[in-house]
Design a protein around this motif. Structure first.
Motif, PDB file in Angstrom:
ATOM      1  N   TYR A 261      -8.744  -3.514  -1.875  1.00  0.00           N
ATOM      2  CA  TYR A 261      -7.648  -3.129  -1.155  1.00  0.00           C
ATOM      3  C   TYR A 261      -8.412  -2.375   0.232  1.00  0.00           C
ATOM      4  N   ASP A 262      -7.718  -2.864   1.347  1.00  0.00           N
ATOM      5  CA  ASP A 262      -7.980  -2.232   2.649  1.00  0.00           C
ATOM      6  C   ASP A 262      -7.360  -1.021   3.045  1.00  0.00           C
ATOM      7  N   CYS A 263      -6.067  -0.815   2.738  1.00  0.00           N
ATOM      8  CA  CYS A 263      -5.602   0.602   3.120  1.00  0.00           C
ATOM      9  C   CYS A 263      -4.962   1.106   1.997  1.00  0.00           C
ATOM     10  N   ASP A 264      -5.601   1.781   1.061  1.00  0.00           N
ATOM     11  CA  ASP A 264      -5.295   2.532  -0.242  1.00  0.00           C
ATOM     12  C   ASP A 264      -5.095   4.056   0.243  1.00  0.00           C
ATOM     13  N   PRO A 265      -3.817   4.358   0.026  1.00  0.00           N
ATOM     14  CA  PRO A 265      -3.734   6.095   0.192  1.00  0.00           C
ATOM     15  C   PRO A 265      -3.771   6.644  -0.819  1.00  0.00           C
ATOM     16  N   GLY A 266      -3.765   6.357  -2.028  1.00  0.00           N
ATOM     17  CA  GLY A 266      -3.710   6.906  -3.437  1.00  0.00           C
ATOM     18  C   GLY A 266      -4.873   7.262  -4.053  1.00  0.00           C
ATOM     19  N   ASN A 267      -6.031   6.720  -3.816  1.00  0.00           N
ATOM     20  CA  ASN A 267      -7.172   7.119  -4.505  1.00  0.00           C
ATOM     21  C   ASN A 267      -8.140   7.923  -3.882  1.00  0.00           C
ATOM     22  N   GLY A 268      -7.853   8.772  -3.119  1.00  0.00           N
ATOM     23  CA  GLY A 268      -8.757   9.799  -2.487  1.00  0.00           C
ATOM     24  C   GLY A 268      -7.960   9.964  -0.969  1.00  0.00           C
ATOM     25  N   PRO A 269      -8.606  10.830  -0.343  1.00  0.00           N
ATOM     26  CA  PRO A 269      -7.847  11.266   0.802  1.00  0.00           C
ATOM     27  C   PRO A 269      -7.910  10.324   2.208  1.00  0.00           C
ATOM     28  N   GLY A 270      -6.856  10.025   2.862  1.00  0.00           N
ATOM     29  CA  GLY A 270      -6.720   9.210   3.814  1.00  0.00           C
ATOM     30  C   GLY A 270      -6.671   7.690   3.380  1.00  0.00           C
ATOM     31  N   LEU A 271      -6.635   6.850   4.404  1.00  0.00           N
ATOM     32  CA  LEU A 271      -6.548   5.326   3.919  1.00  0.00           C
ATOM     33  C   LEU A 271      -7.966   5.035   3.640  1.00  0.00           C
ATOM     34  N   ARG A 272      -8.255   4.396   2.699  1.00  0.00           N
ATOM     35  CA  ARG A 272      -9.397   3.962   2.004  1.00  0.00           C
ATOM     36  C   ARG A 272      -9.589   2.478   1.514  1.00  0.00           C
ATOM     37  N   THR A 273     -10.846   2.111   1.841  1.00  0.00           N
ATOM     38  CA  THR A 273     -11.303   0.890   1.163  1.00  0.00           C
ATOM     39  C   THR A 273     -11.441   0.981  -0.381  1.00  0.00           C
ATOM     40  N   THR A 274     -10.686   0.185  -1.239  1.00  0.00           N
ATOM     41  CA  THR A 274     -10.650   0.816  -2.705  1.00  0.00           C
ATOM     42  C   THR A 274     -11.225  -0.573  -3.541  1.00  0.00           C
ATOM     43  N   LEU A 275     -12.307  -0.382  -4.479  1.00  0.00           N
ATOM     44  CA  LEU A 275     -12.705  -1.630  -5.046  1.00  0.00           C
ATOM     45  C   LEU A 275     -12.547  -1.246  -6.521  1.00  0.00           C
ATOM     46  N   PHE A 276     -11.813  -1.960  -7.285  1.00  0.00           N
ATOM     47  CA  PHE A 276     -11.549  -1.979  -8.902  1.00  0.00           C
ATOM     48  C   PHE A 276     -12.434  -2.844  -9.460  1.00  0.00           C
TER      49      PHE A 276
ATOM     50  N   TYR B 267      -9.450   3.170  11.116  1.00  0.00           N
ATOM     51  CA  TYR B 267      -8.564   4.123  10.405  1.00  0.00           C
ATOM     52  C   TYR B 267      -8.885   4.453   9.078  1.00  0.00           C
ATOM     53  N   CYS B 268     -10.165   3.808   8.412  1.00  0.00           N
ATOM     54  CA  CYS B 268     -10.693   3.822   7.243  1.00  0.00           C
ATOM     55  C   CYS B 268     -11.638   5.217   6.988  1.00  0.00           C
ATOM     56  N   HIS B 269     -10.709   5.933   6.059  1.00  0.00           N
ATOM     57  CA  HIS B 269     -11.541   7.277   5.924  1.00  0.00           C
ATOM     58  C   HIS B 269     -12.755   7.337   5.070  1.00  0.00           C
ATOM     59  N   GLY B 270     -12.817   6.139   3.990  1.00  0.00           N
ATOM     60  CA  GLY B 270     -13.893   5.888   3.155  1.00  0.00           C
ATOM     61  C   GLY B 270     -13.579   5.010   2.108  1.00  0.00           C
ATOM     62  N   LEU B 271     -14.619   5.015   1.085  1.00  0.00           N
ATOM     63  CA  LEU B 271     -14.715   3.959  -0.092  1.00  0.00           C
ATOM     64  C   LEU B 271     -14.308   4.633  -1.296  1.00  0.00           C
ATOM     65  N   THR B 272     -13.535   4.196  -2.247  1.00  0.00           N
ATOM     66  CA  THR B 272     -13.072   4.421  -3.453  1.00  0.00           C
ATOM     67  C   THR B 272     -13.630   3.344  -4.368  1.00  0.00           C
TER      68      THR B 272
END
Length: 178
Positions: free
Chosen positions: A7-22, A63-68
């Motif tokens: 995901y490019d703009c995940d707001p739920g798995n850490g603070p801010g909008l995040r890049t998220t790899l499952f 806009y990306c705060h970080g990686l989860t």
């Protein structure tokens, strides 16, 4: 390694909008897991250098705060080499981004204080731990489910400041989250 979602703009798995790899693959089999399909180590798509380049590109967005990274289980021994390679690249190319990692393993298992299959290769496991900022640890426990918690599903899970914990040798909880 396989992955289920990116995901490019995940707001739920850490603070801010995040890049998220499952990532795919998990042997915890938590009752009530929100992502059971990711227990299968071959679920989703094969993780390639193109996938890694896409993660880096997403992280470079202002806009990306970080990686989860979560799953499945990023700290399964089969997943650790690719996770470490990604983290090395993120630290080199996106040093201003913070990194969160979710694991059903406890911090103590991931640093070798408690025996665990997640600590089979000390060099790789500690390479990951030394590159993340925050660890959300512990298996999801249905009996401790609490939807009011920040960034975790059950009360037993901890949000840990990894650099401070490695420095002090004691688990340092990030108190800014409830």
């Amino acid at each position: 390694m396989f992955y289920g979602q990116l995901y490019d703009c995940d707001p739920g798995n850490g603070p801010g909008l995040r890049t998220t790899l499952f990532v795919s693959g998990c042997t915890h089999y938590c009752n009530g897991c929100f992502n059971k399909c990711a227990w299968d180590f071959h679920y989703g798509k094969f993780y390639t250098s193109k996938t890694e380049a896409k993660v880096i590109q997403m992280l470079k967005n202002p806009y990306c705060h970080g990686l989860t990274i979560l799953g499945g289980e990023p700290m399964e021994p089969d997943n650790q080499p690719e996770v470490l390679n990604l983290l090395i690249r993120v630290r080199q190319e996106c040093p201003d981004k913070d990194i969160w990692l979710y694991s059903g393993y406890l911090f103590e298992e991931l640093i070798g204080a408690i025996p665990s299959r997640a600590y089979l290769n000390r060099k790789i496991t500690m390479g990951i731990m030394e590159r993340i900022d925050t660890l959300v640890d512990g298996e999801f426990k249905m009996a401790e489910k609490d939807v009011t918690l920040d960034f975790r599903g059950s009360r037993n899970q901890r949000i840990i400041n990894v650099p401070k914990s490695l420095e002090t040798g004691d688990v340092v909880i990030r108190k800014e989250y409830k």
